[in-house]
Design a protein around this motif. Sequence first.
Motif, PDB file in Angstrom:
ATOM      1  N   ALA A  53       2.852   7.315   9.948  1.00 16.37           N
ATOM      2  CA  ALA A  53       2.437   7.000   8.576  1.00 16.37           C
ATOM      3  C   ALA A  53       1.624   5.710   8.536  1.00 16.37           C
ATOM      4  O   ALA A  53       1.755   4.832   9.400  1.00 16.37           O
ATOM      5  CB  ALA A  53       3.662   6.876   7.678  1.00 16.37           C
ATOM      6  N   THR A  54       0.781   5.600   7.512  1.00 13.45           N
ATOM      7  CA  THR A  54       0.022   4.375   7.268  1.00 13.45           C
ATOM      8  C   THR A  54       0.691   3.601   6.138  1.00 13.45           C
ATOM      9  O   THR A  54       0.962   4.154   5.072  1.00 13.45           O
ATOM     10  CB  THR A  54      -1.430   4.687   6.888  1.00 13.45           C
ATOM     11  OG1 THR A  54      -2.058   5.375   7.977  1.00 13.45           O
ATOM     12  CG2 THR A  54      -2.199   3.408   6.590  1.00 13.45           C
ATOM     13  N   ILE A  55       0.971   2.335   6.378  1.00 11.99           N
ATOM     14  CA  ILE A  55       1.591   1.471   5.373  1.00 11.99           C
ATOM     15  C   ILE A  55       0.489   0.662   4.690  1.00 11.99           C
ATOM     16  O   ILE A  55      -0.321   0.014   5.363  1.00 11.99           O
ATOM     17  CB  ILE A  55       2.624   0.535   6.024  1.00 11.99           C
ATOM     18  CG1 ILE A  55       3.763   1.357   6.645  1.00 11.99           C
ATOM     19  CG2 ILE A  55       3.174  -0.463   5.006  1.00 11.99           C
ATOM     20  CD1 ILE A  55       4.756   0.534   7.436  1.00 11.99           C
ATOM     21  N   THR A  56       0.450   0.710   3.372  1.00 11.36           N
ATOM     22  CA  THR A  56      -0.627   0.019   2.652  1.00 11.36           C
ATOM     23  C   THR A  56      -0.123  -0.955   1.596  1.00 11.36           C
ATOM     24  O   THR A  56      -0.801  -1.928   1.281  1.00 11.36           O
ATOM     25  CB  THR A  56      -1.547   1.039   1.964  1.00 11.36           C
ATOM     26  OG1 THR A  56      -0.765   1.854   1.076  1.00 11.36           O
ATOM     27  CG2 THR A  56      -2.238   1.928   2.989  1.00 11.36           C
ATOM     28  N   ASP A  57       1.039  -0.710   1.033  1.00  8.81           N
ATOM     29  CA  ASP A  57       1.494  -1.484  -0.128  1.00  8.81           C
ATOM     30  C   ASP A  57       2.386  -2.657   0.263  1.00  8.81           C
ATOM     31  O   ASP A  57       3.461  -2.857  -0.290  1.00  8.81           O
ATOM     32  CB  ASP A  57       2.209  -0.576  -1.126  1.00  8.81           C
ATOM     33  CG  ASP A  57       3.286   0.284  -0.471  1.00  8.81           C
ATOM     34  OD1 ASP A  57       3.286   0.388   0.769  1.00  8.81           O
ATOM     35  OD2 ASP A  57       4.116   0.853  -1.203  1.00  8.81           O
ATOM     36  N   VAL A  58       1.934  -3.436   1.242  1.00  6.49           N
ATOM     37  CA  VAL A  58       2.664  -4.617   1.696  1.00  6.49           C
ATOM     38  C   VAL A  58       1.708  -5.807   1.709  1.00  6.49           C
ATOM     39  O   VAL A  58       0.569  -5.693   2.166  1.00  6.49           O
ATOM     40  CB  VAL A  58       3.243  -4.421   3.112  1.00  6.49           C
ATOM     41  CG1 VAL A  58       3.889  -5.708   3.607  1.00  6.49           C
ATOM     42  CG2 VAL A  58       4.257  -3.297   3.133  1.00  6.49           C
ATOM     43  N   GLU A  59       2.181  -6.948   1.235  1.00  9.05           N
ATOM     44  CA  GLU A  59       1.404  -8.183   1.322  1.00  9.05           C
ATOM     45  C   GLU A  59       2.116  -9.135   2.270  1.00  9.05           C
ATOM     46  O   GLU A  59       3.279  -9.499   2.051  1.00  9.05           O
ATOM     47  CB  GLU A  59       1.256  -8.833  -0.050  1.00  9.05           C
ATOM     48  CG  GLU A  59       0.376 -10.076  -0.025  1.00  9.05           C
ATOM     49  CD  GLU A  59       0.199 -10.707  -1.392  1.00  9.05           C
ATOM     50  OE1 GLU A  59      -0.503 -11.731  -1.472  1.00  9.05           O
ATOM     51  OE2 GLU A  59       0.770 -10.184  -2.377  1.00  9.05           O
ATOM     52  N   LEU A  60       1.416  -9.511   3.334  1.00 11.29           N
ATOM     53  CA  LEU A  60       2.022 -10.408   4.308  1.00 11.29           C
ATOM     54  C   LEU A  60       2.206 -11.802   3.724  1.00 11.29           C
ATOM     55  O   LEU A  60       1.353 -12.316   3.010  1.00 11.29           O
ATOM     56  CB  LEU A  60       1.159 -10.500   5.564  1.00 11.29           C
ATOM     57  CG  LEU A  60       1.056  -9.244   6.428  1.00 11.29           C
ATOM     58  CD1 LEU A  60       0.246  -9.541   7.680  1.00 11.29           C
ATOM     59  CD2 LEU A  60       2.435  -8.723   6.800  1.00 11.29           C
TER      60      LEU A  60
END
Length: 247
Positions: A53-60
């Motif tokens: 899966a591709t993870i997109t909704d995370v802010e480092l």
Amino acid sequence: MRFNLQPLVVVFGSMLVAVWALPFHARNLQGETWILQEHQKTVTEADRNVFQATITDVELGSFLSTQGLHNNSIYNIKGNYKNYNGDSIVMKVLKIVDDEAHAEVKALKGVGEYVDSGMFTVKGKEEPVIIMSKVPGSVLSDTPEYQKAKTDDKEKMKEEAIDLMCKEVAQVGRSKGILHNDNRIENIHVTMSGNKVDSVRLTNWGAYELYTMDKSTAEAEIIAFCKKRWTPVDWFVQADFGSGSIV
């Protein structure tokens, strides 16, 4: 069979010299019938799907740790992710996707610290990542209490931490069937109460020195195994000898 290289301090005249040698206790697990197999060998085809899966909704968030043996970095996470508060989770950026990575995800699931895994863009490059629970506490040698302590008190803190660590190893092993045996000082987080080690938590569920085990094994046997292999000598802290004395 695997060996950890351990630092050995040798005195030549008035100069301390740190060299790398085999550990004082050989990590020979073959005589322990309750240790079943390397955890990595339990990886199945289904386990190998965890990075698709591709993870997109995370802010480092802030940078936590530099490059390790199998990871490039570890970051805090800003805001919330799924049902998790960002303050309670971290993201580990791996070097490659292989069975060691698959085994780490499987182990994190087994001990209840897994949140998510997949591919995520870090600094413009898509990387394999694992999102996991943040383990409370700090490495013992990083605590102000340890750094300010005298040598004898430091040894006592190490002994306290190892005692609690081995109890934790036994508790996890008996409840989850996973033996955490990579118990170097940097893989153990402690909380302090004054100059006393109050609690410990195991960290780093990578495949190295991770085994499946018989959950019916007596707690005392697991603790004895752990304490035989991990002593204050094994928890070498280079800073204790001064930056100018170690080469």
